[in-house]
Design an enzyme around this catalytic site. Structure first.
Site, PDB file in Angstrom:
ATOM      1  CG  LEU A  68      -3.332   9.682  10.233  1.00 12.47           C
ATOM      2  CD1 LEU A  68      -2.060  10.066  10.966  1.00 12.47           C
ATOM      3  CD2 LEU A  68      -4.436  10.686  10.516  1.00 12.47           C
ATOM      4  N   GLY A  69      -3.463   7.953   5.900  1.00 12.01           N
ATOM      5  CA  GLY A  69      -3.027   7.826   4.515  1.00 12.01           C
ATOM      6  C   GLY A  69      -2.873   6.363   4.166  1.00 12.01           C
ATOM      7  CD  GLU A  70      -5.479   2.032   1.815  1.00 14.48           C
ATOM      8  OE1 GLU A  70      -5.594   0.830   1.554  1.00 14.48           O
ATOM      9  OE2 GLU A  70      -6.449   2.796   2.035  1.00 14.48           O
ATOM     10  CB  SER A  72       1.051   0.132  -3.453  1.00 16.12           C
ATOM     11  OG  SER A  72       2.404   0.550  -3.266  1.00 16.12           O
ATOM     12  CG  PHE A  73       4.127  -2.291  -1.008  1.00 20.21           C
ATOM     13  CD1 PHE A  73       4.139  -3.673  -0.997  1.00 20.21           C
ATOM     14  CD2 PHE A  73       4.301  -1.638  -2.205  1.00 20.21           C
ATOM     15  CE1 PHE A  73       4.331  -4.383  -2.158  1.00 20.21           C
ATOM     16  CE2 PHE A  73       4.498  -2.334  -3.372  1.00 20.21           C
ATOM     17  CZ  PHE A  73       4.510  -3.721  -3.362  1.00 20.21           C
ATOM     18  CE  LYS A  75      -4.396  -0.937   4.304  1.00 23.34           C
ATOM     19  NZ  LYS A  75      -5.497  -1.820   4.776  1.00 23.34           N
ATOM     20  CE  LYS A  91       5.254   5.853   5.795  1.00 26.45           C
ATOM     21  NZ  LYS A  91       6.253   6.421   4.850  1.00 26.45           N
ATOM     22  CG  ASP A 186       7.630  11.310  -4.824  1.00 30.47           C
ATOM     23  OD1 ASP A 186       7.163  11.782  -5.877  1.00 30.47           O
ATOM     24  OD2 ASP A 186       6.998  10.528  -4.101  1.00 30.47           O
TER      25      ASP A 186
END
EC number: 2.7.11.1
Length: 714
Positions: A68-70, A72-73, A75, A91, A186
């Site tokens: 579903l998303g990725e 740097s640390f 997924k 996650k 953010d």
């Protein structure tokens, strides 16, 4: 013992179209004998578990192959909860990478604290936390609507009414965060998801890439990620407050209405971008926008934080509440904890009676919103039950589901043998008796309330001999005895009466409690766990019969509740003069005494102090593995092959060329790590110099303790 994974599996599929299509809830499934939930809610089909593509199982979750998303640390993958059959978002955080960067471990702990402290309909719910030898797993609710950025890409831009609905929900969620002393820092399109009802869900509270915001260096060499959403005071390394989220909301609103970002410079320069923000050199807006939308957008993108509205003022804007049929959002307060009256008694009874959990553990875990496997089971079962009941307008939420569908029999059975044989013996006698008493004119009117058979049935009846008078008398007495017994058992009128027929028709239309023999099954009141006061002992009179004493009610162990406080009392805490500091604990000390209360004051009779029960910490702690310990292999199956060509890249992914220009995917933390080695620290005074130093986190013991969440100040 709690039920093992796989208990309650059904031999048939749970529901057609369970993989995301429209589910057939028009006809409720039959409940199992002694069950507190319908079979479609409590059971999981074996086909659903078998057909779900996964490469690993961790606890009660199947880690799916779909990504579903990725980052740097971490997924984010799609997962399946095996006990409920519900899909979740998991996650997965790499331990070996995370333990090398204390910033990641600190924000991992912060994300768990914030999401266990906050509860809002437009904020994702953290369900469970797991840890293996190589990874951390954060289990959250799944948002099947996908990313809002993908929807903007498909439509190029959103119309004003749709954007207003999304912005209203986003401001409501951010206002709830600010009320608890949390600044998101953010807010961007990538962190806005859509659920099955097309509502906004806000994500990413700790692992957001915002290291450059702290003022460590000046790493920005490309127009990617968070700098496009950052407020001017943030880029200038000045002290900032919660109004930086108001600026980010304005950037998101501009992106929804236009499909682009409000401030862009070519070639990219952070100084040029800041100067464009200060000069209010915004990119042109579409001409079809209303005046109210343009004025509201310009107020959100005010470079001076003193002139910029706070989140409460933005929520009360006239354009935002235009054509809004519901309650005004600025007057709505969402509690951070579920009250005892709002618990689903059906789900609690199912978890205690069928799954084997303790009643006090279930109630305390749900009321404290502590992420663990108990909270995950309750949340997923309750969500599944709400989705099952969504298509039935005749079922009220306040009524326990056990009183309506638990007693439905699995299949239509034939009549009782004795009653069926009795009808066969008396059929000919009743037919001749009615023909003798009623004239032919009454037969033409079709008075079917007094005739047990239709005309077609009368013509086809076989001829029998006239029964003897003694047999007729015996049959009449037996028939009357059966009717009296049914009426005394059910307490309902006779089934042959007109009132009873209408009542049965309504009951059968709503698929409520009814049997094939037209008997109404008595339904006992549900055993709903509730807090009651102890009754004084009753002294029976000398002439009255002895009455057995009632059992004492179960006193539940309560936990402290962090409820939302009144808006008027704490608006000054979010004033522009108050500057938030980035600490590991997101809750303000000033809010602690005003927001804590006990749920059961009636339990402490004669006590002047409120009930003080310590909050439970998360069962799973984050402990770093030693360097000397050899790594153990996890049972991982090989994932399905991925096509080698790049033609199937999803829109908005980092590898898609179209996604790089308008809505970049990189964050500040990623760019920091790319250029952190070559760039020197800025000569300007950093933000940390004006702040108290952060408390270092011991890498050997890192746990999600909610008691720590009330000690710090954001």
């Amino acid at each position: 013992m709690p039920a093992a994974a796989g208990d309650g599996l059904l031999g048939e599929p749970a529901a057609p179209g369970g993989d995301g299509g429209a589910e057939d809830t028009t006809r409720p499934a039959a409940a199992c004998e002694g069950s507190f939930l319908p079979a479609w809610v409590s059971g999981v089909s074996r086909e659903r578990l078998r057909d779900f593509q996964h490469h690993k199982r961790v606890g009660n979750y199947l880690i799916g192959s779909r990504k579903l998303g990725e980052g740097s640390f971490a997924k984010v993958r799609e997962g399946l909860h095996v006990l409920t059959g519900e899909k979740v978002a998991i996650k997965v955080i790499d331990k070996k990478r995370a333990k090398k960067d204390t910033y990641v471990t600190k924000n991992l702990r912060r994300e768990g604290q914030i999401q266990q402290m906050i509860r809002h309909p437009n904020i994702t719910q953290l369900l469970d936390i797991l840890e293996t030898e190589n990874s951390y797993y954060l289990v959250m609710e799944l948002c099947p609507g996908g990313n809002l950025m993908h929807k903007i890409y498909e439509k190029k831009r959103l119309d004003e009414a749709e954007a207003r609905r999304y912005i209203r929900q986003l401001i409501s969620a951010v206002e709830h965060l600010h009320r608890a002393g949390v600044v998101h820092r953010d807010l961007k399109i990538e962190n806005l998801l859509l659920d099955e009802d097309n509502n906004i869900k806000l994500i990413d509270f700790g692992l957001s890439n915002c290291a450059g915001i702290l003022g460590y260096s000046d790493p920005f060499s490309t127009q990617c990620g968070s700098p496009a959403y950052a407020a001017p005071e943030l880029l200038a390394r000045k002290k900032y407050g919660p109004k930086i989220d108001v600026w980010s909301i304005g950037v998101n609103m501009y992106a929804m209405l236009t499909g682009t970002l409000p401030f862009t410079v070519e070639p990219f320069s952070l100084r040029a971008l800041y100067q464009k923000m200060v000069d209010k050199a915004m990119n042109p807006l579409p001409t079809q926008l209303s005046t109210g939308a343009v004025n509201f957008l310009r107020s959100l993108l005010e470079p001076d934080p003193v002139k910029r509205p706070n989140i409460q003022q933005a929520l009360a804007n006239r354009w935002l509440n235009e054509n809004y049929t519901g309650k005004v959002p600025c007057n709505v307060t969402y509690p951070n904890r579920i009250s005892l009256e709002d618990l689903s008694p059906s789900v609690v009874l199912h978890m205690t009676e069928k799954l084997g959990y303790k009643n006090s553990d279930v109630i305390n875990t749900v009321l404290s919103n502590r992420a663990c496997h108990i909270l995950a089971i309750y949340f997923l079962l309750n969500k599944k039950l709400e989705r099952y009941l969504s298509g039935k307008s005749d079922i009220q939420d306040s009524i326990c589901y056990k009183t309506q569908l638990y007693q439905i029999e699995k299949c239509r059975a034939t009549k009782e043998p004795y009653e069926a044989s009795l009808d066969t013996w008396t059929r000919d006698f009743e037919f001749h008796a009615v023909q003798d008493k009623k004239p032919k004119e009454q037969e033409k009117r079709g008075d079917f309330l007094h005739r047990p058979f239709s005309k077609k049935l009368d013509k086809n009846l076989p001829s029998h001999k006239q029964p003897s008078p003694s047999l007729i008398t015996q049959l009449q007495s037996t028939k009357a005895l059966l009717k009296d017994r049914k009426a005394s058992k059910s307490g309902f009128p006779d089934k042959d009466s007109f009132v009873c027929r209408n009542l049965f028709r309504k009951t059968s239309d709503s698929n409520c409690v009814a049997s094939s023999s037209m008997e109404f099954i008595p339904v006992p009141p549900p055993r709903t766990p509730r807090i009651v006061k102890k009754l004084e002992p009753h002294q029976p009179g000398p002439g009255s019969a002895s009455i057995l004493p009632k059992e004492e009610p179960l006193l539940l162990d309560m936990v402290r509740s962090f409820e939302s406080v009144d808006r008027e009392d704490h608006i000054e805490l979010l004033s522009p003069s108050h500057h938030y500091r980035i600490l590991s604990s997101p809750v303000s000390l000033a809010r602690r005494n005003s927001s804590e209360r006990t749920l059961s004051q009636g339990l402490l009779s004669g006590s002047t102090s409120p009930l003080q029960t310590p909050l439970h910490s998360t069962l799973v702690s984050f402990a770093h593995e030693e360097k000397n310990s050899p790594p153990k292999e996890e049972g991982v199956c090989s994932p399905p092959p991925v096509p080698s060509n790049g033609l199937l890249q999803p829109l908005g992914s980092p590898n898609c060329v179209k996604s790089r220009g308008r809505f970049p995917m990189m964050g500040i933390g990623q760019m920091l790590r790319k250029r952190h080695q070559s760039l020197q620290p800025s000569s300007e005074r950093s933000l940390d110099a004006s702040m108290s130093p952060l408390q270092p986190t011991a890498p050997s013991s890192l746990s999600f303790d909610m008691a720590d969440g009330v000690k710090g100040q954001c």
